[in-house]
Enzyme design. Structure first.
Site, mmCIF file in Angstrom:
data_model
loop_
_atom_site.group_PDB
_atom_site.id
_atom_site.type_symbol
_atom_site.label_atom_id
_atom_site.label_comp_id
_atom_site.label_asym_id
_atom_site.label_seq_id
_atom_site.Cartn_x
_atom_site.Cartn_y
_atom_site.Cartn_z
ATOM 1 N N THR A 1 -2.696 6.335 -21.945
ATOM 2 C CA THR A 1 -2.567 4.987 -21.400
ATOM 3 C C THR A 1 -1.100 4.611 -21.543
ATOM 4 O OG1 THR A 1 -2.926 3.996 -23.568
ATOM 5 C CG2 THR A 1 -4.871 4.294 -22.175
ATOM 6 N N LYS B 1 -0.788 0.958 -24.853
ATOM 7 C CA LYS B 1 -1.083 0.910 -26.295
ATOM 8 C C LYS B 1 0.246 1.036 -27.053
ATOM 9 C CE LYS B 1 -5.803 2.338 -25.380
ATOM 10 N NZ LYS B 1 -6.858 3.369 -25.517
ATOM 11 N N ARG C 1 -0.858 -2.331 -18.517
ATOM 12 C CA ARG C 1 -2.142 -1.623 -18.579
ATOM 13 C C ARG C 1 -2.150 -0.542 -17.506
ATOM 14 N NH1 ARG C 1 -4.677 -4.277 -21.874
ATOM 15 N NH2 ARG C 1 -6.281 -2.708 -21.888
ATOM 16 N N GLU D 1 -0.306 4.768 -0.647
ATOM 17 C CA GLU D 1 -1.072 6.010 -0.821
ATOM 18 C C GLU D 1 -0.182 7.206 -0.524
ATOM 19 O OE1 GLU D 1 -4.183 5.061 1.893
ATOM 20 O OE2 GLU D 1 -5.555 4.461 0.297
ATOM 21 N N TYR E 1 0.847 -1.195 0.000
ATOM 22 C CA TYR E 1 0.000 0.000 0.000
ATOM 23 C C TYR E 1 0.877 1.237 0.000
ATOM 24 C CZ TYR E 1 -5.048 -0.223 0.220
ATOM 25 O OH TYR E 1 -6.351 -0.316 -0.121
ATOM 26 N N ASP F 1 -5.345 13.988 -24.915
ATOM 27 C CA ASP F 1 -5.441 12.588 -24.512
ATOM 28 C C ASP F 1 -4.752 11.770 -25.601
ATOM 29 O OD1 ASP F 1 -6.067 9.981 -24.021
ATOM 30 O OD2 ASP F 1 -8.235 10.289 -23.832
HETATM 31 C C1 LIG Z 1 -7.911 3.718 -24.681
HETATM 32 C C2 LIG Z 1 -8.246 5.123 -24.462
HETATM 33 C C3 LIG Z 1 -8.594 5.599 -23.190
HETATM 34 C C4 LIG Z 1 -8.903 4.706 -22.016
HETATM 35 O O1 LIG Z 1 -7.969 3.883 -21.568
HETATM 36 P P1 LIG Z 1 -8.325 2.700 -20.542
HETATM 37 O O2 LIG Z 1 -7.004 2.318 -19.998
HETATM 38 O O3 LIG Z 1 -9.024 1.653 -21.326
HETATM 39 O O4 LIG Z 1 -9.216 3.280 -19.485
HETATM 40 C C5 LIG Z 1 -8.778 6.956 -23.038
HETATM 41 N N1 LIG Z 1 -8.644 7.798 -24.068
HETATM 42 C C6 LIG Z 1 -8.335 7.374 -25.304
HETATM 43 C C7 LIG Z 1 -8.205 8.373 -26.405
HETATM 44 C C8 LIG Z 1 -8.142 6.031 -25.544
HETATM 45 O O5 LIG Z 1 -7.876 5.619 -26.786
#
Ligand SMILES: *Cc1c(COP(=O)(O)O)cnc(C)c1O
Length: 442
Positions: free
Chosen positions: A237, A240, A246, A46, A44, A210
């Site tokens: 993320t 990807k 993840r 935090e 933990y 994002d």
């Molecule tokens: C995949 C994605 C997310 C979310 O990611 P998670 O890890 O699945 O919550 C947010 N924004 C964009 C643009 C994405 O492609």
């Protein structure tokens, strides 16, 4: 336990015998996998580690120095150091001053930024979900859509993918959004960050990018970095194109003041606001095993080879798009500039996205059905399929292999009702895939 072990084995086999075309997936290294499954999962942590007296450039000292931290539990000498490594490497990758590596996912990262900067009822201008935006950019089914007011921009012309920037400006001037959000999950061109930033400055909005899909391309130098155009916050993320575990990540310019005191909502305070909005604002204890794995993945992404990887991802995507077009696939935006391809299979072959996904999956190539902009068909049976090259490029596929992939996809669609032919194609794909071992098998 034995059932789960057995399923892990089966998943390993599925991955080895097929090829991953889902553009939001990748294959991680042995190092990332090991850190993800490490005893850091027991801890933990935090709160946040401290950088007092350390620069973000010296991994050796960051990994050695034990400092007092702002944590709520004891026993943090190792977690502090591993989180600091993840933070420092993330900053170096993206040219950020501050990183929060604790978001459990991309969605959590976005929620934290919204919560950091807005009050309930405030407005966000983001990409239309039907035109490539993400669920977290205001899908009516999400909590965010119930708390904040989302307004939209979209593509002017889906044959080129050009964004309607005049419309974006018109909406921004009218709606006065607190955040302008650049980013997408199903868009194959590159946004004009300069234009978006200019619109944001005109209306005094926080500029948020994002970059969940293209983060790996940014650090590999194959996609512009929104920070270079004055963006204030980048979320992403880590699993990807960035090829880590993840998880989520938030990057900002500027430094944290005192995270234990509620600061005013000013641009200068953004790093502090975001740390507080992540923990305790929207999350509890961080996933330390994932943060350790992020630190490993970020180090891999800092290596020169990662640039070659990113370059190959884009080259492969271009070639795959060309090969698909030769076979009659109609592509949204007419091609790709990144890692991702969106095809209108209904228009191409009179076949629904769902049927195409099932047929192609049947032969060992995974991709997903996807709505096309202003899709006349419903979301569960949309017109399109979405695919991309990050994972197969990690497996080692090059441009010439894209011709095979395109032909197999077309053959699977043609043979969708012919089980014998599908079985034959599946054998071909399997034989081919086994020539490209998973990184964790190497
Ligand atoms: C995949 C994605 C997310 C979310 O990611 P998670 O890890 O699945 O919550 C947010 N924004 C964009 C643009 C994405 O492609």
């Amino acid at each position: 336990m034995s059932e789960v072990q057995d399923l892990i084995k089966q998943e390993e086999q599925r991955q080895r015998e097929g090829m991953e075309l889902i553009p939001s997936e990748n294959y991680v290294s042995k190092g990332v996998l090991e850190a993800s499954g490490s005893v850091f999962t027991d801890k933990y942590s935090e709160g946040y580690p401290s950088f007092k007296g350390l620069t973000k450039w010296d991994d050796k000292r960051i990994a050695e120095e034990v400092l007092p931290s702002k944590r709520y539990y004891g026993g943090q000498e190792n977690t502090d150091r591993v989180e600091r490594l993840a933070i420092a490497r993330a900053c170096r990758l993206f040219g950020a001053d501050h990183a929060n590596v604790q978001p459990h996912s991309g969605a959590q990262a976005n929620m934290a930024v919204y919560y950091a900067w807005m009050e309930p009822g405030d407005t966000i201008l983001g990409m239309d979900l039907g035109h490539g935006g993400h669920l977290t950019h205001g899908a009516p089914v999400t909590q965010a859509a119930n708390v904040y007011n989302f307004v939209r921009y979209g593509q002017k012309d889906i044959t080129t993918g050009e964004i309607d920037y005049e419309e974006m400006e018109r909406v921004a001037l009218k709606e006065k959004p607190k955040i302008i959000l650049a980013g997408h999950s199903a868009y194959s061109r590159i946004l004009d960050y300069e234009k978006i930033a200019a619109i944001g400055r005109k209306v005094g909005a926080l500029l948020m990018a994002d970059m969940a899909h293209v983060a790996g391309l940014i650090v590999g130098g194959e996609h512009p970095n929104p920070f270079d155009y004055g963006f204030h916050v980048i979320t992403t993320t880590t699993h990807k194109t960035l090829r880590g575990p993840r998880g989520g990540l938030i990057l900002t310019k500027g430094i944290v003041s005192n995270p234990l005191k509620a600061p005013e909502k000013t641009l200068e305070n953004i790093p502090t606001l975001i740390d507080r909005a992540t923990f305790p604002g929207t999350q509890g204890g961080p996933l330390m095993q994932t943060i350790a794995a992020k630190a490993v993945a970020f180090e891999e992404a800092l290596r020169p080879e990662f640039k070659d990887y990113a370059k190959q991802v884009v080259k492969n995507a271009r070639r795959l798009a060309d090969e698909m077009q030769k076979l009659g696939f109609v592509l949204i935006s007419g091609g790709t500039d990144n890692h991702l391809i969106l095809a209108d299979v209904m228009k191409s072959f009179g076949v629904g996205g769902r049927e195409a996904e099932i047929a192609i999956d049947e032969i060992g190539l995974s991709l997903n059905k996807n709505a096309i902009p202003d899709d006349p068909l419903p979301p569960f049976k949309p017109s399109g399929i979405r695919l991309g090259t990050p994972a197969m490029t990690t497996r080692g596929l090059k441009e010439d292999d894209m011709e095979k992939i395109a032909k197999w996809m077309k053959a699977a669609i043609d043979a969708r009702e012919d089980e014998k032919e599908l079985a034959k194609l599946r054998e071909e794909v399997k034989e081919f895939s086994l020539e490209f071992p998973l990184p964790s098998d190497r």
